[in-house]
Design an enzyme around this catalytic site. Sequence first.
Site, PDB file in Angstrom:
ATOM      1  CD  GLU B  75      24.866  45.258  36.367  1.00 57.10           C
ATOM      2  OE1 GLU B  75      25.999  45.692  36.649  1.00 57.10           O
ATOM      3  OE2 GLU B  75      23.821  45.832  36.750  1.00 57.10           O
ATOM      4  N   GLY B 107      32.819  47.027  39.625  1.00 55.36           N
ATOM      5  CA  GLY B 107      31.746  47.999  39.822  1.00 55.36           C
ATOM      6  C   GLY B 107      30.544  47.427  40.557  1.00 55.36           C
ATOM      7  CB  THR B 131      40.038  44.682  41.179  1.00 54.67           C
ATOM      8  OG1 THR B 131      38.687  44.219  41.041  1.00 54.67           O
ATOM      9  CG2 THR B 131      40.394  44.765  42.650  1.00 54.67           C
ATOM     10  CB  THR B 132      37.237  46.140  36.712  1.00 54.96           C
ATOM     11  OG1 THR B 132      36.375  47.154  37.263  1.00 54.96           O
ATOM     12  CG2 THR B 132      36.893  44.807  37.339  1.00 54.96           C
ATOM     13  CE  LYS B 144      24.787  58.246  39.324  1.00 57.05           C
ATOM     14  NZ  LYS B 144      24.306  57.949  37.965  1.00 57.05           N
ATOM     15  CG  LEU B 172      43.802  47.585  35.389  1.00 50.03           C
ATOM     16  CD1 LEU B 172      43.885  48.730  34.389  1.00 50.03           C
ATOM     17  CD2 LEU B 172      42.342  47.180  35.594  1.00 50.03           C
ATOM     18  CB  ALA B 173      48.566  42.342  35.999  1.00 50.21           C
ATOM     19  CB  THR B 174      44.677  39.174  37.072  1.00 51.96           C
ATOM     20  OG1 THR B 174      44.183  40.173  37.975  1.00 51.96           O
ATOM     21  CG2 THR B 174      46.021  38.653  37.575  1.00 51.96           C
ATOM     22  CD  GLU B 186      31.048  53.772  31.086  1.00 50.01           C
ATOM     23  OE1 GLU B 186      31.001  54.978  30.802  1.00 50.01           O
ATOM     24  OE2 GLU B 186      30.044  53.128  31.478  1.00 50.01           O
TER      25      GLU B 186
END
Lengths: 372, 372
Positions: B75, B107, B131-132, B144, B172-174, B186
């Site tokens: 970010e 993201g 992947t998140t 967007k 999400l496993a990692t 969210e």
Amino acid sequence: MRIREVRNTRSLAYEVRLVDGILDVVASEIAQAAGGRQLLVVTSPTVHELYTRRIVADLLRSDVRTSCLVIEASERRKSLDLVEDICTFAGREGVDRRSVLVSIGGGVCSDLVTFAASWIRRGIAHFRVPTTLIGLIDAGIGIKGAVNFRGRKSFLGSFHPPEVAFLHPAFLATLPDRHLRAGLSEIVKMALIRSSALFDLLDSECENLDACRFARRDLDSDEILWLAIETMLDELEPNLFESVSYERPVDFGHTFSPIVEAASEYTVLHGEAVAVDMALSSTMALHLDLLSPDEHAEILGLFRRLGLPIASPLLNVDRCMEALEAAAKHRGGAVNLILPCGIGRTCCFNDDCAFEPGFLQRALCATQEAAG
Amino acid sequence: MRIREVRNTRSLAYEVRLVDGILDVVASEIAQAAGGRQLLVVTSPTVHELYTRRIVADLLRSDVRTSCLVIEASERRKSLDLVEDICTFAGREGVDRRSVLVSIGGGVCSDLVTFAASWIRRGIAHFRVPTTLIGLIDAGIGIKGAVNFRGRKSFLGSFHPPEVAFLHPAFLATLPDRHLRAGLSEIVKMALIRSSALFDLLDSECENLDACRFARRDLDSDEILWLAIETMLDELEPNLFESVSYERPVDFGHTFSPIVEAASEYTVLHGEAVAVDMALSSTMALHLDLLSPDEHAEILGLFRRLGLPIASPLLNVDRCMEALEAAAKHRGGAVNLILPCGIGRTCCFNDDCAFEPGFLQRALCATQEAAG
């Protein structure tokens, strides 16, 4: 697998206005269209001295919140850096989502402003006030923004329609003759692809078409201008986002020209390069029996009488091959070469015979000979 | 004056697919969607090591022309420079108009890739492989792209829908637990603005919601995921380009959070800042009698049980005022503060009484007290 499809339809409309009256009208037209919104004007140094300073003063007098950024816009410097400069200016001036960017200048200025407007807060409105002939009939009335990137002309950009394009031929009074000729080249293009009436009008007026005539708007020059504008918009409107087809007649003259411009380090003007490309393409069309010798002579004759180049020492077979490859990358995998097949008609050519070095060499030589 | 109006309608559709089966399926799904087109994959270092290296190898084995760029996406570094790096990579790899950019990552990665895809040749296609958790239910499924610019979060960007978003919870496993919690924030947002069913489900499952459950896809976690996705898309679809209204319930939690993120120099995660914002907004809603004390306690209770922050030392009255001003600039001139008025319902608040320093101070104190 779970699948969800998301659908939406986005309608857009923008206005192209050929403004009557004296130049003072431009500021009041812009003020009215602003309707209380903040204006962020971007212009080039020469145009600023000649016109923008006065327009901005008029806007401020009309209580329109207006700021102005002067940038050294040139085809050579049409880069991401300048788009970033416009964004910095907009941020500093407190741009909000309703603010309007305004480009007052030539095609490079509006290319940069359009691209910046598409970035800021994911897209704010922009007005265009073209001050060159090419701006009035081409760059200023479409929806494209672009910058050059790592040696590739207009490699990055966006489709982002202006809200209004204000066209006022009075700006042309101060346009250098060479730039006027370059603009005429794009008018010839529109005539060749779609309007034999425009071709005939150009043909009968070409001996004395100068900037003053356009600026004072005599009947014939005004007719040429509006016919070129309407022809262009008729051509663009159904395929505005180039999503319907990659076979675009307006690409005529725009296959070999980018490489001429780049090879000259942008000292050859866009319209001049387009003329060279159109002359070569017309000769290719002649050799492919798409064009009669009379039509070919008529086309090259018009170029000559308009003072447009029909050949360039920068164009050789290698560069032509390179240009064809670049065009294919940009047109969905096929070259989609637009060739004239009469005056006011084109065809889209993909037969490999036209892309052979030998064939290109013959067309280049014949065009150079015709150039004398 | 002569006026010509140009009109066009652009329809768009994209697919969000929750992919079944083991992770290997992702590469074959992508290969199939590519349909012979060149793929330009962009990913971050950690994701590259864990997943992308393998996916790219699988794609190459399936004869899909694929190249890969690894960028340090964060970010803090979500800047124009990185978008430019992606464009350079695309140019070097010979991108044509049919090539497809693919983001495999969180993201930030998809924000950068989306923006780059909108620039290249005025817009090429892109796929998203989030992947998140925040990618799966928020950043990856909208349209967007964005970068931060001169201290302003997401000041520049574009709306550029992906062709397909491939969602696979196995990634999400990692995912580190802190990032999973940030994603849950969210999901809570979607529940609060539109789905009391989702709220109830979160409430009953919150004690043991971890990455493993999402990754192995037990019934309840899968239901939470798909409900969050559908709720988000239902909310986005009718106002996809934010052109219909600036009163957007999905902006709940996104008024004060950008300033918390920026003030922390992006060490506070987006979802954490959104939780802090939602807690403050809920307390404001309580003080405005939009929310009952029971509802307020229920909301803050859920935050606590999900391990989400409800206050931040970085948020004070001055920063809140600054955030409200920035929000108004981005929402057409009005703050359009989204406040909960029950669980699963919001209202858009523009009454000045909520924007007074005294009122804000009281809400900040009450929220901090509730945080204990």
